[in-house]
Write a protein that holds these residues in place. Sequence first.
Motif, PDB file in Angstrom:
ATOM      1  N   PHE A 281      19.859  -6.011  30.291  1.00 32.56           N
ATOM      2  CA  PHE A 281      20.841  -4.992  30.623  1.00 32.56           C
ATOM      3  C   PHE A 281      20.832  -3.896  29.673  1.00 32.56           C
ATOM      4  N   SER A 282      19.703  -3.978  28.757  1.00 31.64           N
ATOM      5  CA  SER A 282      19.504  -2.884  27.628  1.00 31.64           C
ATOM      6  C   SER A 282      18.771  -1.591  28.339  1.00 31.64           C
ATOM      7  N   ASP A 283      18.203  -1.460  29.435  1.00 32.24           N
ATOM      8  CA  ASP A 283      18.005  -0.520  29.860  1.00 32.24           C
ATOM      9  C   ASP A 283      18.892   0.608  30.500  1.00 32.24           C
ATOM     10  N   ASP A 284      20.316   0.267  30.620  1.00 32.40           N
ATOM     11  CA  ASP A 284      21.332   0.913  31.265  1.00 32.40           C
ATOM     12  C   ASP A 284      21.293   1.261  32.385  1.00 32.40           C
ATOM     13  N   THR A 285      20.372   0.349  33.010  1.00 33.45           N
ATOM     14  CA  THR A 285      20.483   0.638  34.653  1.00 33.45           C
ATOM     15  C   THR A 285      21.833  -0.024  35.459  1.00 33.45           C
ATOM     16  N   VAL A 286      22.649  -0.703  34.681  1.00 34.42           N
ATOM     17  CA  VAL A 286      23.923  -1.336  34.933  1.00 34.42           C
ATOM     18  C   VAL A 286      25.077  -0.722  34.182  1.00 34.42           C
ATOM     19  N   ASP A 287      26.044  -0.517  34.927  1.00 37.26           N
ATOM     20  CA  ASP A 287      27.239   0.062  33.973  1.00 37.26           C
ATOM     21  C   ASP A 287      28.184  -1.419  34.082  1.00 37.26           C
ATOM     22  N   LEU A 288      28.350  -1.968  32.764  1.00 34.52           N
ATOM     23  CA  LEU A 288      28.769  -3.508  32.741  1.00 34.52           C
ATOM     24  C   LEU A 288      30.370  -3.233  32.991  1.00 34.52           C
ATOM     25  N   GLU A 289      30.924  -2.208  32.383  1.00 31.79           N
ATOM     26  CA  GLU A 289      32.278  -2.033  32.489  1.00 31.79           C
ATOM     27  C   GLU A 289      32.721  -1.842  33.924  1.00 31.79           C
ATOM     28  N   ARG A 290      32.080  -1.212  34.852  1.00 29.12           N
ATOM     29  CA  ARG A 290      32.352  -0.768  36.178  1.00 29.12           C
ATOM     30  C   ARG A 290      32.302  -2.211  37.039  1.00 29.12           C
ATOM     31  N   ALA A 291      31.222  -2.925  36.594  1.00 26.77           N
ATOM     32  CA  ALA A 291      30.949  -4.296  37.314  1.00 26.77           C
ATOM     33  C   ALA A 291      32.143  -5.199  36.910  1.00 26.77           C
ATOM     34  N   LEU A 292      32.514  -4.973  35.538  1.00 25.63           N
ATOM     35  CA  LEU A 292      33.659  -5.787  35.162  1.00 25.63           C
ATOM     36  C   LEU A 292      34.893  -5.671  36.044  1.00 25.63           C
ATOM     37  N   GLU A 293      35.178  -4.240  36.352  1.00 28.45           N
ATOM     38  CA  GLU A 293      36.637  -3.804  37.064  1.00 28.45           C
ATOM     39  C   GLU A 293      36.320  -4.346  38.390  1.00 28.45           C
ATOM     40  N   GLU A 294      35.100  -4.236  39.104  1.00 31.56           N
ATOM     41  CA  GLU A 294      34.902  -4.655  40.373  1.00 31.56           C
ATOM     42  C   GLU A 294      35.005  -6.365  40.424  1.00 31.56           C
ATOM     43  N   ALA A 295      34.729  -7.199  39.607  1.00 28.88           N
ATOM     44  CA  ALA A 295      34.932  -8.386  39.322  1.00 28.88           C
ATOM     45  C   ALA A 295      36.375  -8.764  39.277  1.00 28.88           C
ATOM     46  N   LEU A 296      37.233  -7.901  38.483  1.00 28.74           N
ATOM     47  CA  LEU A 296      38.549  -8.101  38.317  1.00 28.74           C
ATOM     48  C   LEU A 296      39.146  -7.890  39.785  1.00 28.74           C
ATOM     49  N   ARG A 297      38.601  -6.702  40.114  1.00 32.70           N
ATOM     50  CA  ARG A 297      39.520  -6.388  41.427  1.00 32.70           C
ATOM     51  C   ARG A 297      39.505  -7.483  42.694  1.00 32.70           C
ATOM     52  N   LEU A 298      38.161  -8.042  42.550  1.00 26.93           N
ATOM     53  CA  LEU A 298      37.929  -9.194  43.946  1.00 26.93           C
ATOM     54  C   LEU A 298      38.257 -10.647  43.131  1.00 26.93           C
ATOM     55  N   GLY A 299      38.813 -10.572  41.944  1.00 26.60           N
ATOM     56  CA  GLY A 299      39.101 -11.979  41.629  1.00 26.60           C
ATOM     57  C   GLY A 299      38.173 -12.806  41.260  1.00 26.60           C
ATOM     58  N   CYS A 300      36.898 -12.333  40.958  1.00 25.18           N
ATOM     59  CA  CYS A 300      35.855 -13.221  40.704  1.00 25.18           C
ATOM     60  C   CYS A 300      35.344 -13.087  39.242  1.00 25.18           C
ATOM     61  N   ILE A 301      36.090 -12.877  38.321  1.00 26.42           N
ATOM     62  CA  ILE A 301      35.759 -12.703  36.937  1.00 26.42           C
ATOM     63  C   ILE A 301      35.247 -13.769  36.304  1.00 26.42           C
ATOM     64  N   ASN A 302      35.651 -15.144  36.917  1.00 29.66           N
ATOM     65  CA  ASN A 302      35.433 -16.348  36.413  1.00 29.66           C
ATOM     66  C   ASN A 302      33.608 -16.702  36.676  1.00 29.66           C
ATOM     67  N   VAL A 303      33.413 -16.197  37.956  1.00 29.86           N
ATOM     68  CA  VAL A 303      32.219 -16.308  38.340  1.00 29.86           C
ATOM     69  C   VAL A 303      31.141 -15.379  37.797  1.00 29.86           C
ATOM     70  N   ALA A 304      31.459 -14.086  37.451  1.00 29.14           N
ATOM     71  CA  ALA A 304      30.714 -13.210  36.889  1.00 29.14           C
ATOM     72  C   ALA A 304      30.234 -13.379  35.427  1.00 29.14           C
ATOM     73  N   ALA A 305      31.428 -13.725  34.904  1.00 34.71           N
ATOM     74  CA  ALA A 305      31.460 -14.336  33.322  1.00 34.71           C
ATOM     75  C   ALA A 305      30.466 -15.475  33.161  1.00 34.71           C
ATOM     76  N   ASP A 306      30.427 -16.263  34.088  1.00 31.94           N
ATOM     77  CA  ASP A 306      29.595 -17.607  34.012  1.00 31.94           C
ATOM     78  C   ASP A 306      28.184 -17.204  34.075  1.00 31.94           C
ATOM     79  N   LEU A 307      27.804 -16.243  35.429  1.00 37.06           N
ATOM     80  CA  LEU A 307      26.627 -15.766  35.643  1.00 37.06           C
ATOM     81  C   LEU A 307      25.887 -15.078  34.256  1.00 37.06           C
ATOM     82  N   VAL A 308      26.857 -14.072  33.830  1.00 37.38           N
ATOM     83  CA  VAL A 308      26.244 -13.321  32.559  1.00 37.38           C
ATOM     84  C   VAL A 308      26.151 -14.410  31.525  1.00 37.38           C
ATOM     85  N   ASN A 309      26.795 -15.301  31.228  1.00 34.76           N
ATOM     86  CA  ASN A 309      26.839 -16.377  30.009  1.00 34.76           C
ATOM     87  C   ASN A 309      25.551 -17.143  30.419  1.00 34.76           C
ATOM     88  N   GLN A 310      25.223 -17.503  31.518  1.00 33.16           N
ATOM     89  CA  GLN A 310      24.034 -18.377  31.916  1.00 33.16           C
ATOM     90  C   GLN A 310      22.787 -17.418  31.865  1.00 33.16           C
TER      91      GLN A 310
END
Length: 348
Positions: free
Chosen positions: A244-273
């Motif tokens: 994620f260090s090359d700034d090609t992804v907006d982590l905050e926006r991705a987080l907002e979308e995961a919250l909106r879709l109700g899949c923050i648990n899946v996104a968090a697990d994916l990033v943790n893995q």
Amino acid sequence: MLQHPQTDIDLVAALAEPADLDFQLPDPEDEEIPEIEFQQKVDTAWQVCDRFDLQTEIWRGRILRAVRDREKQQGDARGTGFLNWLKAREISKSQAYSMISLANSADTLMSQGQLDPAAVRCFSKRAFMETAKADPEIQQLVTDAAKNGDRITRREVRQIADEWTAMSSDLVPDTVKAKVNDRTLPSRYLPPMVKEIEKLPESHQTILRQEVAQNPDIDTVKQVTSEARYLAKYLDAAASVQVFSDDTVDLERALEEALRLGCINVAADLVNQASQLEQTIAKLYTTWKRIGSLSDRLYVDTGASTPNLRSLLNCLEQLAGEVMEIQLGENSDRTIRLQIQENAEGAS
């Protein structure tokens, strides 16, 4: 509380007829005793010992305090007489002052009217000491529970302390506090929520606080607690993922979308893995280099006279070479091959 002797004659009588702690403990080898009954009997016996232990410590503290104060009045400035008194009874100075502190706390709680002497029976020793060190507001809540006859252990004291701390937190909206005060929302749900929200940046704290303020019920509190836990995992893991260090992804926006879709648990697990995978790759590379170095050293030290060591080295070539090969499981026919390529800077 135990009746205490008032005169020397009473003291002699008390020593002549000590408290009789004669329990009928269940036979541990008796298979006919149900496990729940066995545990109840030994727990009851333990609680009685705990109460005697607490009351004994309080009275020993009072005795030690009296000896110490007498020494201050009539002894030397160094307190030699008090120290000799302790030494004769094999009591360390730290133990003595710990008991004196316990006695002081007990007397303070009783003199302030917060604790009835009979309510001491409800405390375990550790719970009483925990209460003595707590803030006055927590002491009041704990002693109120003891006055009602509730069994007070250290777990109950900490639970009460956690709930009071949560109710005092700015992270808990007033609407939620009102629900707790009118007993429509159990206070035990608040400490886990506050604990998780505290880990987050202020911007995320505000969003979750607004969410629970709009719907101050058990389900929302549970949901917010879960969301806060996964948010913290997402943010912690995302900060350490190199891809994620090359700034090609907006982590905050991705987080907002995961919250909106109700899949923050899946996104968090994916990033943790992903974070764990990168750490595993780094560890794999370091271990692979170590195996290669040790294999080279052992090869130099061996020869025709050590055919078994040479055989060991030949087998390890599957792990020490540029292409590593291993089967998944003992009975699996699936083979995994990994190739490590290093660039000019020495990275894997």
